[in-house]
Design a protein around this motif. Structure first.
Motif, PDB file in Angstrom:
ATOM      1  N   CYS A  67       0.836  -1.207   0.000  1.00 16.36           N
ATOM      2  CA  CYS A  67       0.000   0.000   0.000  1.00 16.36           C
ATOM      3  C   CYS A  67       0.872   1.258   0.000  1.00 16.36           C
ATOM      4  CB  CYS A  67      -0.894  -0.031   1.243  1.00 16.36           C
ATOM      5  SG  CYS A  67      -2.009   1.342   1.394  1.00 16.36           S
ATOM      6  N   CYS A  91      -3.935   6.411   5.079  1.00 17.06           N
ATOM      7  CA  CYS A  91      -3.617   5.366   6.062  1.00 17.06           C
ATOM      8  C   CYS A  91      -2.222   5.591   6.639  1.00 17.06           C
ATOM      9  CB  CYS A  91      -3.713   3.983   5.421  1.00 17.06           C
ATOM     10  SG  CYS A  91      -2.282   3.533   4.428  1.00 17.06           S
ATOM     11  N   HIS A  97       0.647  -1.818   8.171  1.00 16.92           N
ATOM     12  CA  HIS A  97      -0.304  -2.883   7.848  1.00 16.92           C
ATOM     13  C   HIS A  97       0.233  -3.738   6.707  1.00 16.92           C
ATOM     14  CE1 HIS A  97      -1.899  -1.315   4.073  1.00 16.92           C
ATOM     15  NE2 HIS A  97      -1.941  -0.104   4.604  1.00 16.92           N
ATOM     16  N   CYS A 135      -5.214  -0.471   1.098  1.00 18.42           N
ATOM     17  CA  CYS A 135      -6.085  -0.793   2.223  1.00 18.42           C
ATOM     18  C   CYS A 135      -7.325   0.094   2.065  1.00 18.42           C
ATOM     19  CB  CYS A 135      -5.359  -0.550   3.541  1.00 18.42           C
ATOM     20  SG  CYS A 135      -5.000   1.185   3.850  1.00 18.42           S
ATOM     21  N   HIS A 138      -6.689   3.853   2.483  1.00 16.63           N
ATOM     22  CA  HIS A 138      -5.962   4.475   1.373  1.00 16.63           C
ATOM     23  C   HIS A 138      -6.812   4.480   0.098  1.00 16.63           C
ATOM     24  CE1 HIS A 138      -2.637   5.981  -0.900  1.00 16.63           C
ATOM     25  NE2 HIS A 138      -2.606   4.934  -1.707  1.00 16.63           N
TER      26      HIS A 138
END
Ligand SMILES: [Zn+2]
Length: 266
Positions: A67, A91, A97, A135, A138
């Motif tokens: 991401c 994000c 993540h 994600c 985002h």
């Protein structure tokens, strides 16, 4: 004494010059423009030798799909939700993540890796992934439009990219993507993979009709289409979505649970 010496030497030099001029002969050289003593071959284009860093392109792995969200990105106003007037923040980034969980491990659909490596190998040019996994946070930050809510970027089944040094030749890359299915086993000779149809419905959000076979869906974004936080560059770009999971033998569709809960995060 010195003066006389200098005087003498001056006279001697001018006398020598007079003699030289009297004795010297000159002749013009007569020739036509195409008469050459040495044959000059016509100029030929020589391909530039590769720089040391060229030709050794790193193999594209799932890591390239992480991401691209970043907490350094400023909040934007979500124009699709003016009533709420809540700024939309990005994000925390891919260090906070992971990638989607696919068949028990963090990954993206392997067909995307295979296709991009095929393009890179065939062209010997670098594939630039502008948007891999997004994600949900985002994904909303990139494009808050309602149509983007179900983007397959969130489940590791979509990629946006262009090819360095071929930025203005995306149609050649699209041809290569299709060629992959005609050249590679186990697709070679299988009609539903070799044959690409055109998608005719207006919901594609691009002017060029997308192409699809059983497994993938290819979209061409012109330089004025599909601009978003991940695609701020001025080039046209290609996005590939996975439609069918050949290993699991099932259609690949957006799934809220997978998008929102199916990746490791805080
Ligand atoms: Zn993210």
């Amino acid at each position: 004494m010195a003066l006389i010496l200098f005087g003498c030497s001056g006279i001697e030099q001018s006398e020598n010059e007079k003699v030289r001029r009297r004795n010297c002969k000159g002749e013009y050289i007569y020739r036509n423009h195409d008469e050459n003593v040495i044959a000059v071959p016509p100029p030929a284009h020589l391909p530039r030798p590769p720089y040391p860093w060229e030709g050794n392109l790193p193999r594209i792995t799932k890591e390239f799909f992480r991401c691209k969200g970043s907490p350094a990105n400023p909040p934007i106003m979500d124009k699709s939700d003016l009533a709420a007037l809540v700024p939309c923040t990005d994000c925390e980034g891919s260090t906070r993540h992971g990638l989607p969980i696919l068949r028990g491990q963090q990954s993206v659909y392997p067909i995307l890796l295979d296709l991009l490596n095929y393009v890179q190998k065939t062209t010997a040019k670098r594939v630039i992934i502008t948007s891999g996994h997004r994600c949900p946070v985002h994904n909303k930050y990139v494009d808050p439009a309602k149509e983007n809510q179900y983007s397959k970027h969130q489940i590791g089944a979509e990629v946006d990219f262009y090819v360095q040094d071929m930025e203005r030749r995306p149609m050649e890359i699209i041809q290569l993507l299709m060629e992959y299915f005609r050249q590679t086993r186990p697709y070679k000779g299988v009609k539903e993979y070799e044959e690409f149809l055109r998608y005719d419905k207006p919901d594609a959000r691009v002017t060029t009709k997308p192409w699809y076979n059983k497994e993938i869906f290819i979209k061409y974004h012109s330089p004025s289409e599909g601009r978003n936080a991940d695609n701020r560059h001025p080039y046209p770009y290609i996005s590939v979505q996975v439609r069918y999971d050949r290993e699991a033998k099932e259609r690949v569709v957006y799934d809220w649970k997978r998008a929102n809960l199916g990746y490791p995060h805080d």
